[in-house]
Design a protein around this motif. Structure first.
Motif, mmCIF file in Angstrom:
data_model
loop_
_atom_site.group_PDB
_atom_site.id
_atom_site.type_symbol
_atom_site.label_atom_id
_atom_site.label_comp_id
_atom_site.label_asym_id
_atom_site.label_seq_id
_atom_site.Cartn_x
_atom_site.Cartn_y
_atom_site.Cartn_z
ATOM 1 N N THR A 209 0.832 -1.199 0.000
ATOM 2 C CA THR A 209 0.000 0.000 0.000
ATOM 3 C C THR A 209 0.867 1.249 0.000
ATOM 4 O O THR A 209 0.601 2.212 -0.737
ATOM 5 C CB THR A 209 -0.932 0.011 1.223
ATOM 6 N N THR A 210 1.918 1.253 0.801
ATOM 7 C CA THR A 210 2.852 2.377 0.831
ATOM 8 C C THR A 210 3.519 2.559 -0.525
ATOM 9 O O THR A 210 3.671 3.689 -1.020
ATOM 10 C CB THR A 210 3.920 2.165 1.914
ATOM 11 N N VAL A 211 3.906 1.459 -1.145
ATOM 12 C CA VAL A 211 4.544 1.519 -2.471
ATOM 13 C C VAL A 211 3.603 2.184 -3.474
ATOM 14 O O VAL A 211 4.011 3.052 -4.261
ATOM 15 C CB VAL A 211 4.943 0.102 -2.937
ATOM 16 N N MET A 212 2.320 1.804 -3.456
ATOM 17 C CA MET A 212 1.361 2.391 -4.392
ATOM 18 C C MET A 212 1.106 3.868 -4.091
ATOM 19 O O MET A 212 0.947 4.674 -5.007
ATOM 20 C CB MET A 212 0.052 1.591 -4.379
ATOM 21 N N ASP A 213 1.081 4.224 -2.809
ATOM 22 C CA ASP A 213 0.909 5.634 -2.437
ATOM 23 C C ASP A 213 2.074 6.476 -2.942
ATOM 24 O O ASP A 213 1.882 7.598 -3.436
ATOM 25 C CB ASP A 213 0.790 5.773 -0.920
ATOM 26 N N LEU A 214 3.288 5.958 -2.829
ATOM 27 C CA LEU A 214 4.457 6.699 -3.307
ATOM 28 C C LEU A 214 4.434 6.814 -4.829
ATOM 29 O O LEU A 214 4.829 7.838 -5.392
ATOM 30 C CB LEU A 214 5.741 6.013 -2.846
ATOM 31 N N PHE A 215 3.976 5.753 -5.494
ATOM 32 C CA PHE A 215 3.858 5.825 -6.955
ATOM 33 C C PHE A 215 2.850 6.902 -7.355
ATOM 34 O O PHE A 215 3.099 7.698 -8.262
ATOM 35 C CB PHE A 215 3.440 4.475 -7.527
ATOM 36 N N LYS A 216 1.707 6.943 -6.679
ATOM 37 C CA LYS A 216 0.649 7.906 -7.009
ATOM 38 C C LYS A 216 1.153 9.342 -6.846
ATOM 39 O O LYS A 216 0.848 10.215 -7.662
ATOM 40 C CB LYS A 216 -0.560 7.666 -6.109
ATOM 41 N N THR A 217 1.936 9.577 -5.804
ATOM 42 C CA THR A 217 2.414 10.926 -5.530
ATOM 43 C C THR A 217 3.777 11.214 -6.174
ATOM 44 O O THR A 217 4.261 12.340 -6.101
ATOM 45 C CB THR A 217 2.544 11.143 -4.010
ATOM 46 N N LYS A 218 4.379 10.157 -6.765
ATOM 47 C CA LYS A 218 5.709 10.270 -7.387
ATOM 48 C C LYS A 218 6.750 10.785 -6.393
ATOM 49 O O LYS A 218 7.623 11.594 -6.725
ATOM 50 C CB LYS A 218 5.659 11.163 -8.635
ATOM 51 N N GLN A 219 6.652 10.277 -5.161
ATOM 52 C CA GLN A 219 7.598 10.670 -4.137
ATOM 53 C C GLN A 219 8.717 9.643 -3.978
ATOM 54 O O GLN A 219 8.560 8.470 -4.331
ATOM 55 C CB GLN A 219 6.889 10.846 -2.790
ATOM 56 N N LYS A 220 9.827 10.107 -3.437
ATOM 57 C CA LYS A 220 10.998 9.258 -3.245
ATOM 58 C C LYS A 220 10.935 8.595 -1.877
ATOM 59 O O LYS A 220 10.813 9.270 -0.860
ATOM 60 C CB LYS A 220 12.275 10.085 -3.375
ATOM 61 N N GLY A 221 11.008 7.267 -1.882
ATOM 62 C CA GLY A 221 10.900 6.526 -0.644
ATOM 63 C C GLY A 221 12.224 5.953 -0.173
ATOM 64 O O GLY A 221 13.068 5.554 -0.977
ATOM 65 N N ILE A 222 12.392 5.944 1.151
ATOM 66 C CA ILE A 222 13.437 5.165 1.817
ATOM 67 C C ILE A 222 12.679 4.089 2.585
ATOM 68 O O ILE A 222 12.056 4.367 3.614
ATOM 69 C CB ILE A 222 14.280 6.033 2.775
#
Length: 289
Positions: A209-222
């Motif tokens: 779910t976090t991965v999809m949220d970051l994809f939707k917002t195009k944010q950089k994840g650690i």
């Protein structure tokens, strides 16, 4: 040996959970007319009289106990899927997508599989503002608390502004933190969406779910996979190799070093149609009406 015994000890509980779901749905159907069942990764929620759809990105189970156990779990997984009319995968058709081998296995289930794109409660960011580092905790205990304490011990080593969402009950007492850290027990979806869009990096678990949220917002994840969760551990390896997120194991995690490493990481922006689910639903409605 102990890990395999523990795994096999969990299987009866898993099957009993499926039976409880079936009994609940049958009781529900005895008093109401059900035209359609959509099950979010619940293998017991299927109807004998109404079309039933399973939503899951785990077409290929990673047990963490080796290939032999993986084959057994996937055999069981495919058998359980046969009760459903279709399977909807929250990922993109073109492999490897976001889920990698989990959602794009060599052996496809016998029922129709539709890729519906990523599902996220968030809205896209109009602009990334790079105002702070955002830390979001989630997941089961005791690992949530273990990771929280690891992070709390390292906050003083960071000088830039930090927002820290603990993911606990809103009434829980807040620990002491340095003045540059804003600590929150809980954030609503709207608050979290805003915090993500204003972040330079999002530090979080490697849940899908976090991965999809970051994809939707195009944010950089650690992203740090939860220890003992093979799905997250696989996702972390896949996302890092695909340059979709910077990932690191918890036992090696250092907040200061991870932020520096992520600053030099060659992130790749993944493109995909976030509205694909609408096409799948429209086509499905035409088939069953």
């Amino acid at each position: 040996m102990r890990t395999r015994i523990r795994l096999f000890g969990q299987i009866p509980s898993f099957l009993w959970g499926i039976r409880r779901e079936r009994l609940w749905l049958k009781k529900f159907e005895s008093t109401r007319k059900v035209s359609l069942v959509i099950s979010d990764n619940r293998y017991g929620f299927y109807s004998s009289t109404a079309p039933s759809v399973l939503i899951t990105h785990q077409l290929n189970i990673r047990s963490g106990f080796g290939k032999a156990i993986d084959r057994l779990m996937n055999y069981l997984n495919l058998r359980l899927m046969k009760h459903f009319f279709e399977c909807w995968v929250p990922d993109f058709l073109q492999a490897p997508g976001l889920s990698g081998d989990l959602g794009h296995p060599r052996r496809i289930p016998d029922i129709p599989v539709r890729y519906i794109g990523c599902l996220s409660r968030f809205t896209p960011c109009e602009q990334q503002k790079n105002e702070h580092i955002l830390i979001v905790l989630s997941g089961p205990e005791p690992q949530r608390s273990i990771f929280e304490q690891l992070l709390l011990d390292q906050l003083s080593g960071i000088t830039e502004k930090l927002f820290f969402v603990r993911g606990v009950d809103i009434s829980s007492p807040l620990p002491d933190v340095p003045s540059h850290v804003t600590l929150m027990n809980f954030a609503s979806s709207a608050q979290l969406n805003d915090l993500v869009c204003r972040a330079r990096f999002v530090v979080a678990r490697c849940g899908y779910t976090t991965v999809m949220d970051l994809f939707k917002t195009k944010q950089k994840g650690i992203l740090i996979p939860t220890p003992g969760q093979p799905e997250q551990e696989y996702l972390a390896r896949h996302l890092h190799a695909s340059r979709l997120a910077y990932t690191v194991d918890q036992k090696k995690f250092n907040l200061y070093e991870s932020i520096n490493a992520a600053s030099d990481f060659d992130y790749r922006i993944f493109e995909g149609n976030m509205n694909e689910y609408k096409n799948v639903i429209d086509a499905f409605a035409e088939r069953i009406l």
